[in-house]
Every structure is written in C-alpha cells, then in structure tokens.
Design an enzyme around this catalytic site. Structure first.
Site, PDB file in Angstrom:
ATOM      1  N   GLY A  19       0.862  -1.193   0.007  1.00 28.19           N
ATOM      2  CA  GLY A  19      -0.057  -0.083  -0.031  1.00 28.19           C
ATOM      3  C   GLY A  19       0.704   1.173  -0.065  1.00 28.19           C
ATOM      4  N   GLU A  59       0.442   5.878   7.504  1.00 28.29           N
ATOM      5  CA  GLU A  59       1.819   6.264   7.200  1.00 28.29           C
ATOM      6  C   GLU A  59       2.278   7.443   7.849  1.00 28.29           C
ATOM      7  OE1 GLU A  59       3.234   4.001   5.650  1.00 28.29           O
ATOM      8  OE2 GLU A  59       1.147   2.821   4.950  1.00 28.29           O
ATOM      9  N   GLU A  75       3.694  -1.815  13.731  1.00 26.61           N
ATOM     10  CA  GLU A  75       2.466  -2.146  12.875  1.00 26.61           C
ATOM     11  C   GLU A  75       1.214  -2.250  13.379  1.00 26.61           C
ATOM     12  OE1 GLU A  75       2.586  -0.986   9.833  1.00 26.61           O
ATOM     13  OE2 GLU A  75       4.696  -1.121   9.679  1.00 26.61           O
TER      14      GLU A  75
HETATM   15  N1  ARG Z   1       5.758  -0.382   6.748  1.00 22.51           N
HETATM   16  C1  ARG Z   1       4.673  -0.205   5.574  1.00 22.51           C
HETATM   17  C2  ARG Z   1       3.506   0.086   6.389  1.00 22.51           C
HETATM   18  O1  ARG Z   1       2.846  -0.556   7.017  1.00 22.51           O
HETATM   19  C3  ARG Z   1       4.654  -1.633   4.952  1.00 22.51           C
HETATM   20  C4  ARG Z   1       5.852  -2.240   4.396  1.00 22.51           C
HETATM   21  C5  ARG Z   1       5.889  -3.462   3.821  1.00 22.51           C
HETATM   22  N2  ARG Z   1       7.079  -3.977   3.427  1.00 22.51           N
HETATM   23  C6  ARG Z   1       7.254  -5.147   3.148  1.00 22.51           C
HETATM   24  N3  ARG Z   1       8.279  -5.862   2.982  1.00 22.51           N
HETATM   25  N4  ARG Z   1       6.200  -5.956   2.712  1.00 22.51           N
HETATM   26  O2  ARG Z   1       2.568   0.806   5.827  1.00 22.51           O
HETATM   27 ZN    ZN Z   2       2.610   0.284   8.754  1.00 16.15          ZN
END
Ligand code: ARG
Ligand code: ZN
Length: 856
Positions: free
Chosen positions: A260, A297, A319
């Site tokens: 996303g 974000e 997260e």
């Molecule tokens: N940190 C990002 C978010 O939660 C997502 C990053 C995903 N990274 C991955 N390697 N799948 O918005």
């Molecule tokens: Zn995130």
C-alpha cells in the site's frame, strides 16, 4: 543471482551491532542501468556491545546484495573485502573509523521493486524491510540508526530524499534528515513530477510545507489525499499529543509498488492506488481506504520512526500500534460502529484463516526465513486487536498515560514489545506477564459460554481453549477482556456493558438481582479476537438483532443468524429461516438506523467464512454448494424485502453534490444493496439506468456489477473499457470486477482471457493482483472442481516469481486452506504447490511460504 540456502533467523539470537553509525553521507549519480552510489559512513564502537575482551571485533560485516563494488576505503586506505551474495566482510581498525565505498546498481533492471528501482521513468525506493542493502553496503538492521545527508544528481526536475532540503540546483539536490533513523526508512525519488502543495501549522505554530507529488495528468486526484493528511496531522496532535517534526512532509505516488504505502521519514511513498482519488474514478471504499492509509503512514512518524523496532521480530510494535491508531482515527472521522464491524469482517476474512492454518505465527514471531513474508494480517490486524484489548483492560486514561510514557521514555530508541508492555506495567501497577501470551501464542482462541439461570441470577461460565500447533505446542490460558451487557425480555438493557477479565481456562461470572431472565450480549464491540460459541436460540438471537444496544453485537446477531441459516441450508437442505428474514426486514426498514449499518446487516457472510464455519463443525466445505446456498438466500431476501426495496433504493439515492463522506457513502451503500437485490429479477433494468446516470465511480461500478450478474454486462463492459482505457487505476477495477462477478463455472476462464488483454501488464503488481487476487478470492471459482483455477494461478506465480518474489510469495496464501477441502481438491492443490516448489531457482520468499503451507 540465486538466493543462498535458506537460513532461519531466531529472536533468541539477537545481539547488538558492534558499532554505532554516527553519520551517513550518500551521493547518487542517477542512471537507469548504472547508477553510482558513493557512501561515507562514520563508525564508532558501540558501548552497548558486550564484546569478548580478548577478541574485540576486528572484522566488520556489511549487508549488500546485487551491488557492483567499485571501490572501498577505510580512513582513506583501500580495503580488501571478502564479498558474498549477502554482503562483505572486511578488517577494521580499533576505535572509530570512516568507511567510504562506491557501488554501481541497476534500477531499471530491478523488477522486484525493492531497493532503488524505476517506475514509468521515475526513480523511487522501497527499503523496508531489507531493501537498503540493494542500494549500498550497510549494516541494514533497524537498531542501527543514524543521521543521513543525501546528494542526488540527475536530469530530473524533482529530486527528493528524507528530511529538509539543504541545496537545490538545476540537476542536483542535497537533503539532510536531522532525525536518526534506520536504513529501512531511507527514501529517494527522482522524476518529472508535479506537486499538489499545501501547508499545515502545528499546534506550537510551526509551518510545515506539504506536497503530494504525482505524474502529470493526476493533479486532479490529489485534493482528497491532501485533506486526509491535514486531518491526520491534526488528529495526532489532539488525540496523542504528537506534533510533526520537519519543515516538510512529502508524499509521492508510484504506479509500481508491492504494497500500500511506506512511511519513510518525511518522504512517504504510496502505491498510486492508495493515494489518488476523484469522484469519477474512485469508489467510496477507495476514499475511505486512502484516508486510512494516509493516516497510517503519517502516524508512523511517531510509532515507527521516532520510536522504531529493535529487530524485525518486533514488527507488531510499530504495525499493530499504528493500525490501532488509524482505526481510532477512522472511527472518529466516520463513525465507530461501522468501522468496528468492517474491521472484524476483515479480521475474520484474512487473519482467522491465517491463524488457523499452516501459516499461523504469533503476533511476535520467534523465527523467520524471509521477513517480507511476515507483513501479515496477524502482525498488523491481530497486533492491533491486542492493543485494543490492552486499552479495554487498563481503561482509557491509563492507556493514554502509558502511551505518553512510551513516547517520553523511548523517543529515539529502537524498542521491543517488552519496552511497550513495561510502560503499561509502570503506569498501572499491573503484571502483564500473562497478557504477553497474546504476543507469543499463535492461533485463535475459542470461547464457549454456558448459562445458568436461578433465583434472579444469571451465571455465565466461560471456557477458553487454544488448539496446540507446531507454532504453539503447549498453549496456556490468555487474558480475555469480555465486554458483557444484558438485554431484558422487553428489549430494554438491564445491565450496561461491563468488562469481565477472564484469566483462567474456565471461569464463572454472576449477574444477580434480575427480575426476569435476560439475553446476554457477550463480547460487545468484539472485545477480543476469539471465536465465540454461545448457544442462543433463534428467538434469543432475533431479540438481540432487534434490541441490542451494542451496535456491533446487533450486527453480529444478524450475521450469526445468516450463517446458521446458511449452514442448515447447506447441511440439511432446509429453506431459509423465516425468523431471520423477518428480523432483517425490521432492521432494514428501521429509519432510525444509520444506512451504512443497515447495508452491513444486508451483506451476507462470505463464502470463505462459511467454509471456515463448516470446517470448524467437522464438515468438508463444498464450494459449489456454498455458492448455491448464498444465491438461494439472496433470492429469499429479495422476495422478503420486495415491498420495501424500491423505496429503500429511492430514499437513499443521494441528490446533493457528491462527497465521499460517511453519510453519503452509507446511503450509497444501502441504495446499492437494494439495487443488487432488485437486479435479481428485473433483467438489470434499474442497474442500466443507474449505470447511465452515474456521475461517480461508486454508482457506476456497482451498477456494472449488477449488470454482469444479471447476464447483461457485455455492452457495459465494453463501454466502461472505452471510457476508462487511459486510466490505469480504473482499469484495475475493470480487470478485477469481471473476475469477481464471474459465474463460478467460468471464473478461471474469464481470468485466463483477461491475461491476454493487451493492457494486462503482469509486471505491475496492481494489475497482476486485479486479476489473480480476485480469482483467489472467488471462492467457488478458484476451487473449481477441475483444478483449473489452481493451475492458472500456479502458472502465473511461476512466471512472476523470478520477476517479483515479494508479490508472488504473498499470493501463495491462496493455497493456505488446502487441508479443509475434499480429497480431490486437496490433491489438486498439493500438486500445484509441489509444481511451484519444484521450479528451479525459486525465490527464498516463495519457497518459505509454500514449504510452510505444504508442511503445516
Ligand atoms: N511499513 C509499511 C506500512 O505498514 C509496509 C511495508 C511493507 N514491507 C514489506 N516488505 N512488505 O505501511
Ligand atoms: Zn505500517
């Protein structure tokens, strides 16, 4: 390059890095196939590192993948380095030293979309989790934090990196980010982009410049995202006391992106589908999702960036917390009840199957091979549920105090779950040892309730259980917050919500002083992510559907009645339950209820939820029979409501100018539910009218779906394509919808034909997913008895893996439920899983996913 033999990484092996990084200077000379990256990195011994006094570290390891090393020096002297496919090792002097290196990389050849890559002629990056090592040699781990100065040279009008701009000239720009950060938050963008700009004044009066950078032509799709950003900034000040900390906040929209969006410090990078929006091209759900992702974000700036994770096992620290924060934001912006119901629908659809299948893992895993495979519904959504429970248990004030302490105590840290729980223990004096099991035990607990009624007292006895799995071989009881209220026989609430705290395997709670036997409304607001087994009669459920004061449980009563009647139809061939139909009629026509809520009551359980329920009850789900039962029930609902549907439709058509707000969206959702039921018997006449009159994508797309289902979609599909062929985001919907709405018999064929369309650009993750996530989610279509759905998906995963392992691996979860089905389907699925696994040079990502699926 072939991946090295898969290695398992363990949480218990954590040791600090022997050095700290005092500063990083990067210089990029951009070139599509030969970008040069020069780095100057100042290392100093890490005081926290407990070294062997007899053997201070004399060699240093730096991560690096797919890099062409041009030169390397320490303190100005050339070094000899031993280079492997994973990094380099070199001798280092004692004390502090300066590392300088130059490498060459190939952004245009980077189809994996990790590291520095190109999308439609622009350069962009994705470094989380371990992409920075594809840019230069570095200790690429989140507990190594540093300040970055970045110089970019390239012929592009827009050259961006993290932090504040220092100098910008025609073909070069220099950026400085004063906030120490791990490499995974590094970002760079270069391209011919246009900015949609605005400003935000923080509560302490600092003015922040805001820019949303997009491709030319997309300027008209920026206003909503910008407003969402400003709303998020304000909300985080008001609710969490968090202010923004740079002069500038940039967001860039990118067409080729694996997920996303990404919270890089001061330079968020978004999948264009997660930020660009307009009335004509986006649905109400798109608007809501975009608002939530922008908030997510942005909120990471504090929960993720200012306080980051010590190691990737702690991923839920940022997260889970940030998802919880964005859900609070959406609830405040759009209404708590509807947000909660949709979050639970999503949790059951995505997290429960994961938690109850071969991919089950704790919210804080203890080992992994490829961290990219752990950006899961369990880490994100169950991680958020765990924080919600913590808040329910300690109360709102203590939650707020503990989080404030977390920010004070850990600002600038790379923290752990232990740090997070400690601030709650210190604030409340509670011992959270048992609560921590929510982080360490995999699986969805089941909760059984028994009732005893005697002498004006209702006793509820709860029993929790958690299936032993290889992830959690010896499960222990968890702390479960049970929000309970009582509804009297006349429909009035006789006991308001009370939070009971369950800590034992089995525990009773008594409510006395009751004059008549009430109906217990248990797990209000879905107070814990468990499977509840409450043996209510149909009459009691109908009573809750009519009277529960807790909106979630009111919806849940309807959902459970729908599920029960569907299960009886499937297993016993009964007709739809008239009591359910009558209850539905009453709720749907109750004008005092929010239209969005009524639309949710009208949406039936998903076929995959029914498959889960059947499996849980010891039956083998048959996708075609599930599909048929849902169709029969929809017909019955359409008949039951036939007297009110036309009015429901008319009354909820919005006549004011379009706005993607909660009120209008709710009305459109209800009108579209009515349309969908009406279209079952009018040959798509009303849908055709709505399609022709629509001035927004919500109505246009819903009408198109009805037309396809009514078998009257052909002309509209063509017209839609003609109208939208130049809009890639709308064309993703066009690809997806045809698969979603296909008859189960032809879903795989529809998908296969779409892959032959000239615009099926399969290397673009959004387009690939438009077809194949839709196929995987088309329950009866994907599980076609011939195995054609499985084979088609496997063919394409084999094709995509060498190009984009991350997106391939994610989509392998389509096979995670294989064990539920009949022998023949099991074998067909196994055969495809084995065929993919046998592909030479299969990526580490896909190998890990399929190995877990097939062994689990
Ligand atoms: N940190 C990002 C978010 O939660 C997502 C990053 C995903 N990274 C991955 N390697 N799948 O918005
Ligand atoms: Zn995130």
């Amino acid at each position: 390059m072939r991946d090295a033999a898969p290695q398992t990484i363990y949480l218990s092996d954590y040791t600090p890095y022997p050095w700290t990084v005092e500063s990083v200077e990067l210089h990029f000379a951009l070139d599509p196939h030969a970008t040069r990256v020069r780095s100057t990195i100042r290392f100093a011994p890490n005081p926290v590192y407990v070294e062997d006094p007899d053997a201070p570290p004399s060699t240093m390891f730096l991560h690096g993948e797919n890099l062409k090393l041009i030169s390397a020096q320490i303190n100005g002297d050339p070094v000899r380095a031993e280079v492997t496919s994973e990094g380099l090792t070199t001798d280092v002097p004692e004390g502090a030293f300066t590392w300088e290196a130059e490498v060459e990389i190939d952004p245009a050849g980077n189809t994996a979309l990790e590291g520095l890559y190109m999308s439609n002629g622009m350069y962009c990056t994705q470094c989380e989790a371990e992409g920075f090592r594809k840019i230069t040699y570095y200790p690429d781990r989140p507990d190594v934090m540093s300040v970055f100065t970045v110089t970019i040279e390239g012929p592009h009008p827009v050259l961006l990196s993290n932090g504040n701009p220092l100098i910008a000239s025609k073909h070069s720009a220099k950026w400085y980010d004063p906030w120490p950060k791990p490499a995974y938050l590094f970002a760079l963008v270069a391209g011919d982009l246009v900015a949609h700009s605005d400003r935000f004044t923080t509560r302490s009066g600092r003015v922040v410049d805001l820019n949303l950078y997009v491709r030319e032509g997309d300027e008209g799709k920026c206003a909503f995202g910008m407003q969402a950003l400003k709303d998020s900034m304000k909300w985080d000040e008001d609710v969490y006391g968090r202010e923004y900390d740079l002069e500038l906040f940039n967001i860039v929209a990118v067409d080729d992106f694996n997920m996303g969006a990404m919270e890089n410090k001061g330079l968020n990078i978004f999948n264009s589908s997660a930020v660009l929006a307009s009335q004509a091209t986006s649905t109400d759900s798109n608007f809501e999702r975009i608002e939530a992702i922008i908030a997510h974000e942005y909120f990471h700036n504090w929960t993720g960036n200012r306080i980051t994770c010590r190691d990737w096992f702690q991923l839920c620290l940022k997260e889970g917390l940030t998802v919880f924060r964005d859900s609070q934001f959406t609830a405040d912006m759009r209404g708590e009840a509807v947000k909660r119901i949709s979050d639970v629908i999503d949790l059951r659809a995505r997290q429960f199957p994961e938690d109850q299948g071969p991919l089950a893992h704790p919210v804080r895993p203890e080992s992994f091979q490829e961290i990219n495979n752990f950006y899961t519904a369990t880490i994100y959504e169950k991680g958020a549920e765990v924080i919600r429970m913590l808040k329910t248990l300690v109360g709102d004030q203590a939650y707020s105090d503990a989080v404030t302490l977390y920010f004070d105590r850990h600002d600038g840290d790379a923290a752990t779950i232990e740090d997070w729980l400690k601030v709650f223990e210190d604030t409340t004096g509670r011992d959270l040892t048992q609560f921590k099991r929510w982080y360490s035990q995999a699986g969805t607990p089941r909760l059984k309730v028994e009732e005893d009624w005697a002498e004006g007292a209702l006793t509820l006895t709860f029993t929790q259980s958690l299936a032993a799995t290889s992830a959690t071989p010896a499960p222990q009881p968890q702390v479960i917050p049970l929000a309970v209220g009582l509804i009297g026989p006349d429909g009035a609430e006789v006991a308001e919500t009370r939070v009971l705290e369950m800590t034992e395997t089995s525990q009773s709670f008594k409510f006395d002083g009751l004059s008549e036997r009430p109906v217990a409304s248990i797990l209000r607001g879905f107070s814990a992510p468990v499977v509840l087994e409450q043996p209510l009669t149909d009459a009691q459920r109908a009573h809750l559907l009519a009277h529960d004061t807790d909106p979630f449980n009111r919806w849940e009563a309807g959902e459970t009645m729908a599920r029960n009647t569907l299960l009886a139809m499937i297993l016993e061939g009964t007709r739809p339950d008239p009591a359910y139909l009558r209850g539905l009629h009453a709720v749907v026509t109750d004008g005092t209820l929010d239209p969005a809520f009524r639309a949710m009551i009208l949406s039936l359980p998903r076929p995959s939820d029914l498959a889960t329920a059947l499996h849980d009850a010891g039956h083998v789900p048959e996708p075609d029979i599930i599909h048929a039962a849902l169709e029969t029930l929809r017909d019955a609902i359409a008949r039951e409501l036939c007297d009110v549907l036309p009015e429901l439709y008319e009354d909820n058509l919005v006549t004011e100018p379009y706005a993607p707000d909660a009120i209008q969206s709710g009305k459109r959702a209800l009108a579209n539910s009515a349309l969908s039921l009406l279209s079952r018997s009018d040959d798509g006449k009303l849908a055709r009218e709505q399609y022709d009159a629509a001035d927004n994508m919500t109505q246009q797309l819903a009408a198109l779906a009805c037309l396809i289902r009514a078998g009257r979609g052909e002309a509209a599909i063509k017209a839609f394509e003609e109208q939208w062929k130049n809009d890639r985001l709308v064309m993703d919907k066009w690809f997806g919808l045809q698969v979603n709405e296909a008859d189960p018999e032809d879903a795989h064929e529809v998908a296969a034909n779409l892959t032959k369309h000239p615009d099926f650009n399969w290397k673009n993750p959004n387009r690939f997913r438009a077809v194949f996530s839709s196929l995987a989610m088309h329950h009866a279509g994907f599980h076609h008895a011939s195995g054609a759905g499985y084979k088609l998906l496997a063919d394409w995963l084999i094709k995509l893996d060498p190009v984009n392992p991350q997106t391939t691996a994610r989509m392998c979860s389509a096979f995670q439920t294989w064990k539920r089905y009949d022998r023949s389907r099991q074998e067909l699925m196994r055969a495809q899983v084995d065929r993919i696994l046998a592909t030479p040079d299969l990526s580490r990502d896909t190998t890990e996913m399929l190995t877990r699926i097939s062994n689990g």
